[in-house]
Design a protein around this motif. Structure first.
Motif, short mmCIF file in Angstrom:
data_model
loop_
_atom_site.label_atom_id
_atom_site.label_comp_id
_atom_site.label_asym_id
_atom_site.label_seq_id
_atom_site.Cartn_x
_atom_site.Cartn_y
_atom_site.Cartn_z
N TYR A 188 0.83 -1.22 0.00
CA TYR A 188 0.00 0.00 0.00
C TYR A 188 0.85 1.26 0.00
N VAL B 44 0.74 8.68 2.56
CA VAL B 44 0.36 7.36 3.03
C VAL B 44 0.43 7.31 4.54
N PHE C 293 -3.86 3.70 4.30
CA PHE C 293 -4.67 4.49 3.38
C PHE C 293 -3.85 5.70 2.94
N THR C 294 -4.36 6.40 1.94
CA THR C 294 -3.65 7.55 1.40
C THR C 294 -4.57 8.78 1.48
N VAL C 295 -4.07 9.84 2.11
CA VAL C 295 -4.78 11.13 2.13
C VAL C 295 -4.33 11.92 0.91
N ASP C 296 -5.28 12.16 -0.02
CA ASP C 296 -4.90 12.86 -1.26
C ASP C 296 -5.66 14.17 -1.46
N ARG C 297 -6.49 14.56 -0.43
CA ARG C 297 -7.21 15.82 -0.58
C ARG C 297 -7.67 16.30 0.79
N MET D 43 -0.90 15.05 3.87
CA MET D 43 -1.05 14.35 2.61
C MET D 43 -0.04 13.19 2.55
N LYS E 207 -8.27 5.93 -0.68
CA LYS E 207 -7.84 7.33 -0.78
C LYS E 207 -8.92 8.17 -0.09
N THR E 208 -8.46 8.98 0.86
CA THR E 208 -9.42 9.69 1.71
C THR E 208 -9.09 11.18 1.78
N THR E 209 -10.02 11.90 2.47
CA THR E 209 -9.75 13.30 2.79
C THR E 209 -8.82 13.34 3.99
#
Length: 610
Positions: A449, A581, A605-609, A579, A523-525
């Protein structure tokens, strides 16, 4: 030559143990009636050469066809223990115990099992022997097994000292056969004629005597049934092919002039080397001392060449060296491999007799012969005379060419774990790089991940090997389908060289709290919700949930108060996520201890926004 009157009519067979003669007669003896088969023993000859009268009969089977006789010694190899007799008319084999155990004859076997008109016999012991039949066959005594057939008119049989070959006369054909007791590839006992041209061939015996070359040889003495002659054959010098009398010096005749109808039915030697000949058809035994012929005189050994293979070296290109002696002008040393002459010839012989050569591989490195064992024969040959002067053989091994080493890897290599491995414990990773990394370049390992499980790795003592485990703050591995990728980095960026490497592996799946959201790899906020439940077979009573991020920071402020429905619902309470992983480890606790039976759950998980 001395004539001994046995006082026995119609003698049939004779044998000697030490200096004692044993004789059978099928027409009685002193005091015996006609047609009464008897066995007699003669005492040792007196000092003045007088032969005492026979003792006996020591056995009276009352048989009329006592043709074959073989006396077996006891454990001392000197004293007669038993006499074995084959009876032509009754088609039987008899055993007559002698000495301290003397008794009446015992019928060992009779008609059937090969006893079809047995005529001559030789025993190798109490239970092992061989006999011929009037129908041209040879059988073993026990068990009854046919050794061979088609021997014409076999009247005499002898067994060599090593019990490897039988020598059998063909009376009508005037031949001497040799039958090997070692089966060939087809399961047969090989046989061959080794002497021909005798007027007839009846009794036969073997004796070790000097040979023409000064050594010792085994000689077969063959008696005739018609003219009273005695033939002598060097059985060690014949090849197994028929030998014509006129062309073979090792076959010589003694004209004994036995007189009358006396034929050389049986031939035996005593311990002094005196020959005794049973004169069949007359009551006589002839004794001959000092048998000799011109071939007996030792001759200077001929000058023969000798080839020696003194050394060899196995491999892709086998090599050999050795000597020949003496060096013969014009002779050449040829090489044969597995019976085939090498196209390149053989070896050059130096003036001092030494030689050497090797078998060269082909231009592409292929060996001269298939890998494995082969036989080399060196033949020293006088081509002018068309004669092979000497040979020597040796077994050598051709090795397969060594394959070129595999090219050294140009990228990172994950040595452990192996691809697809099932790992029961904590995975431990070993990786190598082609050469020492330059200053500032370090290795980083991430999971499937993108979570960094190890970073800034330092090499071991060799400078190219790295070992590591997963960062403990990321929680344990759980279940199948994991992947780790190792890259080289410098100043925060991945490098293309050395090339990265990945490995897939599995670990056993353990029971954990259930992270409903976020999903693995989601991918989350920057403010993701977390929902956690327990397995249905685990009670929630008194259980709290503790959540830590990849730095070990607790992210849920009130782990025991944010229950919602069947589980827990919470957000990070220590500020928003950055922002990139992130990894959260969920632990179920009761009181001040982790809940037994549950392994911490992990989600990446990945914060992308925002």
């Amino acid at each position: 030559m001395k004539k001994i009157d046995t006082q026995l009519a119609h003698m049939a067979a004779m044998d000697i143990v030490g200096d004692r003669l044993y004789v059978t007669s099928w027409n009685g003896g002193p005091g015996q009636g006609a047609n009464a088969g008897v066995l007699y023993k003669f005492p040792a000859e007196q000092a003045d050469g007088t032969q005492p009268a026979p003792e006996g009969p020591i056995a009276n089977p009352n048989l009329t066809g006592m043709f074959g006789l073989s006396v077996v010694t006891g454990t001392d190899n000197k004293t007669a223990a038993a006499a074995f007799i084959v009876d032509l008319n009754y088609q039987s084999l008899w055993k007559v115990p002698l000495g301290a155990n003397a008794s009446n004859p015992i019928r060992v076997s009779q008609a059937g099992g090969g006893l079809d008109k047995p005529i001559s016999l030789v025993m190798a012991g109490m239970d092992e022997g061989y006999f011929t039949t009037n129908t041209g066959q040879v059988w073993s005594v026990e068990p009854h097994v046919q050794i061979t057939k088609g021997l014409g008119d076999p009247k005499g049989i002898a067994l060599d000292a090593l019990q490897q070959n039988l020598y059998i006369t063909d009376n009508a054909g005037g031949r001497l056969w040799r039958v090997s007791l070692k089966r060939d590839e087809d399961g047969n006992y090989p046989k061959s004629v080794i002497a021909t041209g005798m007027t007839s061939a009846y009794g036969v015996t073997l004796r070790r005597e000097p040979a023409a070359d000064g050594g010792m040889a085994t000689w077969a003495y063959v008696g005739t049934s018609s003219q009273g002659n005695l033939w002598r054959v060097n059985v060690d010098s014949v090849s197994g092919e028929p030998v014509e009398v006129t062309n073979e010096a090792n076959l010589a005749a003694f004209n004994l002039n036995l007189g009358g109808t006396g034929a050389a039915h049986n031939v035996r030697f005593n311990s002094k080397g005196d020959a005794y000949i049973c004169a069949w058809g007359a009551p006589w035994i002839w004794k001959i001392t000092g048998i000799s012929t011109p071939t007996d005189a030792p001759k200077p050994p001929p000058v023969v060449a000798v080839v020696k293979i003194l050394s060899k070296m196995d491999g892709v290109e086998p090599s050999f060296s050795g000597t020949v002696s003496p060096v013969v002008a014009g002779a050449k040393l040829f090489a044969f491999v597995d019976g085939v002459k090498r196209s390149g010839g053989g070896a050059h012989v130096n003036p001092d007799g030494t030689w050497a050569f090797y078998m060269q591989a082909s231009a592409d490195g292929a060996p001269p012969y298939a890998p494995g064992q082969h036989t080399l024969k060196m033949a020293y040959t006088d081509e002018a005379k068309g004669a092979v002067l000497a040979t020597a053989e040796i077994v050598f091994t051709v090795a397969a060419p060594t394959p070129p080493p595999p090219p050294k890897p140009q990228g990172i290599v994950i040595v452990a774990p192996l691809e697809g491995a099932q790992i029961a414990g904590t995975p431990k990773f070993t990786v190598t790089v082609p050469k020492r990394l330059e200053a500032g370049v370090m290795l980083r390992a991430v999971d499937e991940y993108g979570a960094v499980i190890a970073d800034g790795l330092a090499p071991g003592a060799d400078g190219i090997t790295y070992t590591f485990e997963r960062n403990g703050k990321l929680g344990p591995w759980n279940g199948p389908g994991h992947k780790v990728t190792v890259t080289a980095r410098k100043e925060g960026a991945d490098l293309g060289s050395p090339a990265p490497a990945s490995v897939n592996f599995n670990v056993p799946e353990a029971k954990t709290p259930i992270i409903v959201v976020p999903a693995r790899g989601a991918k989350t906020t920057s403010i993701p919700d977390f929902k956690v439940q327990l397995p249905t077979d685990v009670s929630m009573d008194g259980v709290t949930i503790l959540a830590r991020d990849e730095t070990g920071t607790i992210i849920n402020a009130n782990p025991g108060l944010n229950r919602s429905g069947p589980g827990w619902h919470f957000n990070r309470n220590v500020g928003p996520w950055t922002m990139g992983v992130h990894t959260v480890v969920i632990t179920a606790r009761k009181g001040n201890a982790d809940l037994p039976g549950l392994t911490p759950a992990v989600v990446t998980f990945t914060v992308d926004r925002k």
